[in-house]
Design an enzyme around this catalytic site. Structure first.
Site, PDB file in Angstrom:
ATOM      1  N   PHE A  61       0.871  -1.171   0.000  1.00  0.00           N
ATOM      2  CA  PHE A  61       0.000   0.000   0.000  1.00  0.00           C
ATOM      3  C   PHE A  61       0.913   1.228   0.000  1.00  0.00           C
ATOM      4  CE2 PHE A  61      -2.522   3.464   1.681  1.00  0.00           C
ATOM      5  CZ  PHE A  61      -3.481   3.492   0.685  1.00  0.00           C
ATOM      6  N   PHE A  64       0.853  10.370  -6.734  1.00  0.00           N
ATOM      7  CA  PHE A  64      -0.547  10.397  -7.201  1.00  0.00           C
ATOM      8  C   PHE A  64      -1.352  11.526  -6.561  1.00  0.00           C
ATOM      9  CE2 PHE A  64      -2.086   8.453  -3.299  1.00  0.00           C
ATOM     10  CZ  PHE A  64      -0.945   7.805  -2.844  1.00  0.00           C
ATOM     11  N   LYS A  96     -11.424   4.064   8.101  1.00  0.00           N
ATOM     12  CA  LYS A  96     -12.162   3.064   7.317  1.00  0.00           C
ATOM     13  C   LYS A  96     -13.075   2.274   8.269  1.00  0.00           C
ATOM     14  CE  LYS A  96      -8.444   3.931   4.605  1.00  0.00           C
ATOM     15  NZ  LYS A  96      -7.360   4.829   5.025  1.00  0.00           N
TER      16      LYS A  96
HETATM   17  O1  PLI Z   1      -5.123   7.250   5.334  1.00  0.00           O
HETATM   18  P1  PLI Z   1      -4.539   6.732   6.606  1.00  0.00           P
HETATM   19  O2  PLI Z   1      -3.244   7.358   6.921  1.00  0.00           O
HETATM   20  O3  PLI Z   1      -5.492   6.791   7.755  1.00  0.00           O
HETATM   21  O4  PLI Z   1      -4.296   5.162   6.399  1.00  0.00           O
HETATM   22  C1  PLI Z   1      -3.304   4.687   5.566  1.00  0.00           C
HETATM   23  C2  PLI Z   1      -3.712   3.361   4.963  1.00  0.00           C
HETATM   24  C3  PLI Z   1      -3.086   2.210   5.377  1.00  0.00           C
HETATM   25  N1  PLI Z   1      -3.415   1.015   4.865  1.00  0.00           N
HETATM   26  C4  PLI Z   1      -4.376   0.857   3.931  1.00  0.00           C
HETATM   27  C5  PLI Z   1      -4.677  -0.492   3.409  1.00  0.00           C
HETATM   28  C6  PLI Z   1      -5.051   1.970   3.458  1.00  0.00           C
HETATM   29  O5  PLI Z   1      -6.014   1.797   2.561  1.00  0.00           O
HETATM   30  C7  PLI Z   1      -4.714   3.275   3.968  1.00  0.00           C
HETATM   31  C8  PLI Z   1      -5.312   4.451   3.471  1.00  0.00           C
HETATM   32  N2  PLI Z   1      -6.076   4.395   2.397  1.00  0.00           N
HETATM   33  C9  PLI Z   1      -6.573   5.420   1.703  1.00  0.00           C
HETATM   34  C10 PLI Z   1      -6.349   6.835   2.070  1.00  0.00           C
HETATM   35  C11 PLI Z   1      -7.361   5.087   0.538  1.00  0.00           C
HETATM   36  O6  PLI Z   1      -7.914   5.997  -0.108  1.00  0.00           O
HETATM   37  O7  PLI Z   1      -7.473   3.891   0.235  1.00  0.00           O
END
Ligand code: PLI
Length: 456
Positions: free
Chosen positions: A123, A447, A257
């Site tokens: 990731f 990105f 999430k």
């Molecule tokens: O956006 P954060 O810093 O709260 O989390 C980082 C993060 C870590 N692991 C994974 C699997 C993610 O999907 C992730 C953040 N994802 C974003 C911002 C996304 O748009 O998928």
């Protein structure tokens, strides 16, 4: 089949922006054809991300009112700690402002320069922190994950043979930890099976390797186990969540999430010595160990949200809504990643735009075109997201995707129909979409802020 409705009713509404095609054309040009740079007020249906975009429940909003905003010793920390222990089974927790704050801390704690970190696909922020701490990342996901159309119920699984080959190659003592993401975002929101988690644990035990989880979408992963893995149909998602985590030494969490909050994250672990190190670092980078850069009210909302997110009815609708969108696209022949994952439908941009070569950024071009067509904002997950390698060359991922990411509890199934209509219409006129070239490229996590112009 009986239809399922949203398992909530709507108490507050936020009107959506209605724009003309001319306004959207001007906006995307001004944004350098990067959907991250669009003003949200021009995005009629915003499917950029499921991160921090959830609608909170009335219970979460009420919990915010009892947030304890003391600098130290706030009871809100105790409430979060209790929720993490009860729902996830970890005794120790260190809050951070969001997931990457936790990734930063654990990378500094467990990695020494020159070490290796295997994971089930990269990731963006996770790998960036591992590399900044001096590690080399190794992708040990099963091959099917790199093939958009390969059918596999648990396409996020770790390939045990690849993991063991890496151990043989670099030595277990040089592996800082294995990072297992539940679910795998970049593979299309694909889950990891319980049997695979158990198999990774067995290898880690044999070689004395720390087993860490990127638990960001752990509740969605549990739903897939309940649905697809034999022996789990009668177990609640809450129990599956706890069982999954019982195999791990610790986790990083983006509360944005599967804790259903707009900001927040944490580290959780069993080993108190890791907690002590996390507390030493968190005071430098985030805040006191009891708030980690968050307000007391944020901790309270996260404590409530992480309980709500493991509810079976919530999860059935959540995954069902994503699938509803994906199936409408499948029926119209639009190429998407299969099986449909947990948090998003991923359009296969390489197949959608076969006339645009990867170095002309087909997924970026498709995301821009979808915005112009409909006001739906999506995100590139392909060559731009993958960034450049140590030699400065583009990394060329096999997956060149556009992500339609569904925020939790925000849109109705009717919004999904509107999105599907827009994508299907664009598919009919796909030959008119051209590639892009770079105008500005930042050095890391490009990105987010890159700018482009259309070719031709
Ligand atoms: O956006 P954060 O810093 O709260 O989390 C980082 C993060 C870590 N692991 C994974 C699997 C993610 O999907 C992730 C953040 N994802 C974003 C911002 C996304 O748009 O998928």
């Amino acid at each position: 089949m009986r239809r399922m409705a949203e398992p909530y009713r709507i108490k507050t509404v936020e009107p959506l922006a209605m724009t003309t095609r001319e306004e959207r054309e001007a906006a995307i040009a001004k944004a350098g054809y990067n959907t991250f740079l669009l003003p949200s007020k021009l995005c009629t249906i915003d499917l950029l991300t499921d991160s921090g975009t959830s609608a909170m429940s009335d219970r979460q909003w009420s919990a915010m009112m009892i947030g304890d905003e003391a600098y130290a010793g706030a009871v809100s920390f105790d409430n979060l700690q209790r929720a993490v222990e009860e729902v996830y089974g970890f005794p120790f927790v260190c809050p951070t402002h969001q997931g990457r704050g936790a990734e930063h801390l654990i990378s500094r704690i467990l990695i020494k320069p020159g070490m290796h970190v295997p994971g089930n696909m990269y990731f963006t922020t996770t790998r960036a922190h591992q590399e900044m701490a001096g590690a080399t990342f190794h992708d040990v996901i099963i091959d099917e994950a790199h093939d958009a159309q390969a059918e596999h119920p648990f396409k996020g699984n770790v390939d045990i043979a690849k993991f063991e080959a890496l151990i043989a190659e670099v030595g277990a003592e040089n592996i800082a930890y294995i990072n297992v993401a539940l679910t795998v975002n970049m593979a299309g929101g694909q889950p990891v099976s319980m049997a695979n988690i158990e198999a990774v644990r067995e290898v880690c035990d044999r070689h004395n390797i720390i087993m860490w989880s990127d638990a960001t979408r752990l509740a969605e992963n549990a739903y897939f186990i309940q649905e697809r893995e034999s022996g789990y149909a009668d177990m609640s998602c809450a129990d599956i969540v706890k069982k999954q985590l019982s195999y791990f030494d610790g986790l990083t969490m983006s509360g944005k999430k599967d804790c259903l909050v707009n900001i927040g994250g944490f580290l959780a672990m069993r080993d108190e010595s890791i907690l002590v190190k996390a507390r030493e670092l968190v005071v430098i980078y985030e805040g006191m160990p009891t708030y980690g850069g968050l307000a007391g009210r944020d901790l309270e909302a996260m404590a409530v949200g992480l309980r709500e997110a493991v509810d079976d009815h919530y999860l059935a609708h959540r995954i069902g809504q994503v699938r509803y969108l994906g199936e409408m696209l499948q029926e119209a022949g639009v190429p998407i990643v299969e099986p449909i994952g947990g948090h998003a439908v991923f359009i296969d941009a390489a197949k959608f735009l076969p006339h645009v070569p990867q170095e002309q950024f087909p997924a970026q071009a498709l995301a821009a075109a979808l915005f112009v067509e409909s006001g739906v904002r999506s995100m590139e997950r392909g060559i731009i997201s993958a960034g450049r390698d140590a030699e400065g060359n583009h990394r060329r991922p096999k997956l060149e995707l556009v992500r339609l990411t569904i925020p939790r509890r925000v849109y109705t199934d009717r919004h999904m129909e509107v999105v599907a209509d827009a994508v299907i219409e664009l598919y009919r006129t796909r030959e008119s979409i051209t590639g892009l070239r770079y105008v500005y490229e930042p050095p890391t996590l490009r990105f987010f802020t890159s700018r482009f112009e259309p070719l031709g």
